[in-house]
Design an enzyme around this catalytic site. Structure first.
Site: not given
Ligand code: ADP
Length: 499
Positions: A249, A151, A463, A283
């Protein structure tokens, strides 16, 4: 059709198997982007051998010099931004405005990493003893396995690799099989910018073989993974067994809460972007919209109207608001959840189908979909769909809204629209998510802040920003005793008398 190669051992090489897979445009499956290596564990073995050599060279390169390479990578990305945005839209579907943003995030991450080469701070702290110094500093770890989703084909690999490299590690990169072309160009740029060739290895292929081979390889002590919660669980089990350092993640089920006093125009604009940007395949996508009683009907009817006017189409064509889903299994999954929602008693207020019409028959399109009369606890409200499906829930007061927000297994991002500073501050304190936005949708992370979530969204790492540098480096502590005597910590104090 162009045939692409892996980058292993400092060279562009075909896969040992000699086999390839096809990459097609999700907006028009008759458009073939290229053939990419269907690599196997043998290619990963070769990549690890080479990356170990790259690591030895790179770890000895001063961090500011490593930072210079990161800056040059950023410069090259700036030069090729438009070209990359276009090829990214072609292979994954989102509109050019969004793919440009994806590249920009990579550029921002490169420049942040460039400057971090002159920081990489440790601490120097006072010692308990006289004539003794105590300090901490960072050391690189080794070869990092980088496994990324489709994505954000540029942003996510750069979020992982640039900090990893700046810290002095080598990387083995496996892009998602739906977006190998962007991965190819990124590695091309890294090499052109002067990264020593064996420091980066690119191994294309499917997750179950190449991804699994990376996760299982004893020569790769660090794994960074972004993807589905199901795959993350498999990756996590292996890394736990092998004592690997792992950053996960994964999913989200993010809510936007609109209170009675909110600016409804702003909330409307925000939810359209949050729910249907990237066709809902983020997400951080807004997949639940909680609206307070008094403004519920007005906001919902305006939202349904606006959603009907969104233009579906090829992301490379002017005027497209929403591109296709990534592939057939994504369409199947969204269709499945539309059925589930209806069988649970929620109402489809718009969308819910694959669209018909010119330019839409050959791609994985799905109409932006809104469900009304959704209740907390329904599967539609609890499970990640990763598509253009928004569930709308009515709430009475702050406690109820916050409880609904928190009562899911994920915890990535949340959003509150209100003019009441007390509600906004309570949201910051009480919402169980890694990120909370006030008067902005659930998406919009900036490269220089930590990004990540709580509960089953991740495993505690972040991150982005400064925190990711801790993940990619090992803290070492140094004590320097220049007293000329044996000073025994905790036994004898600085005066020489027993503690
Ligand atoms: P998504 O549904 O977002 O594509 P996945 O978890 O399936 O998420 O994929 C994310 C990344 O993980 C992709 O690069 C994929 O190839 C890889 N992957 C899939 N299965 C595995 C696995 N068993 N081990 C390691 N990586 C995998």
């Amino acid at each position: 059709m162009k045939t692409f190669k892996n980058f292993i051992g400092g060279d562009w090489v075909p896969p040992i198997s000699g086999e390839y897979f096809e990459n097609r445009n999700p907006a028009d499956v008759s458009d073939e982007v290229g053939r990419f290596p269907l690599s196997t564990a043998n290619d990963v073995d070769r990549a690890v051998e080479s990356a170990k050599r790259g690591f030895e060279l790179w770890r000895a390169t001063p961090a500011p010099a490593r930072g210079d390479v990161m800056r040059r990578i950023g410069d090259l990305m700036v030069k090729r931004k438009e070209e990359i945005a276009d090829l990214m839209s072609r292979e994954m579907g989102k509109p050019l405005t969004e793919t440009r943003g994806d590249v920009q995030e990579g550029i921002d991450t490169a420049y942040y990493a460039g400057s971090e080469g002159r920081r990489l701070f440790g601490h120097t702290v006072p010692s308990e003893m006289k004539n003794k110094w105590a300090m901490s500093f960072r050391r690189p770890i080794g070869v990092c396995g980088i496994i990324t989703p489709f994505n954000f084909p540029m942003a996510i690999p750069t979020w992982k690799m640039f900090p990893a490299l700046l810290c002095g590690n080598a990387c083995i990169f496996k892009p998602a099989e739906d977006v190998p072309h962007t991965g190819h160009v990124l590695v091309e740029i890294m090499v052109e910018a002067g990264l020593p060739p064996e420091v980066i290895q690119l191994v294309h292929g499917v997750g179950e073989s190449v991804g699994a081979a990376i996760v299982n390889h004893p020569g790769i002590p660090v794994i960074s993974f972004t993807g589905s919660t199901e795959t993350g669980r498999i990756v996590g089990e292996t890394c736990g067994r092998m004592h690997k350092r792992l950053s996960l993640e994964m999913g989200g089920k993010n809510a936007m809460m609109v209170f009675n006093d909110a600016d409804l125009d702003l909330a409307l604009e925000g939810v359209l972007w949050g729910a249907f940007g990237t066709t809902g395949q983020r997400c951080t996508a807004t997949s639940r919209l909680l609206i307070q009683d008094r403004v519920h009907d007005e906001l919902l009817s305006r939202l349904v109207e606006k959603t009907k006017s969104l233009k579906l189409g090829d992301g490379r064509k002017k005027g497209t608001d929403v591109g296709p889903l990534i592939n057939q299994s994504a369409v199947d999954k969204v269709e499945k959840y539309v059925d589930i929602g209806q069988s649970e008693g929620a109402d489809v207020l718009t969308g819910g189908r694959r669209p018909q019409g010119k330019g839409l028959d050959n791609g994985y399109f799905f109409e932006p979909t809104i469900f009304g009369r959704v209740r907390a606890g329904m599967r539609l409200e609890q499970e990640e769909i990763f598509g253009p499906v928004l569930s709308v829930i009515r709430f009475r007061d702050t406690d109820e809204a916050f409880a609904i927000n928190n009562d899911v297994k994920y915890g990535l991002s949340s959003s509150v629209y209100t003019r009441d500073v007390n509600v906004a501050m309570r949201a910051m304190n009480e919402l169980d998510t890694g990120i909370t936005y006030i008067n902005a949708p659930t998406i919009g992370a900036e490269a220089h802040l930590p990004f990540g979530g709580v509960k089953q969204t991740g495993n505690g790492h972040r991150e982005g920003g400064w925190e990711v540098y801790e993940f990619y480096s090992e803290t070492k502590v140094g004590y320097l005793d220049f007293s000329g005597a044996l000073q025994r910590a905790q036994i004898v104090n600085y005066l020489g008398t027993p503690d």
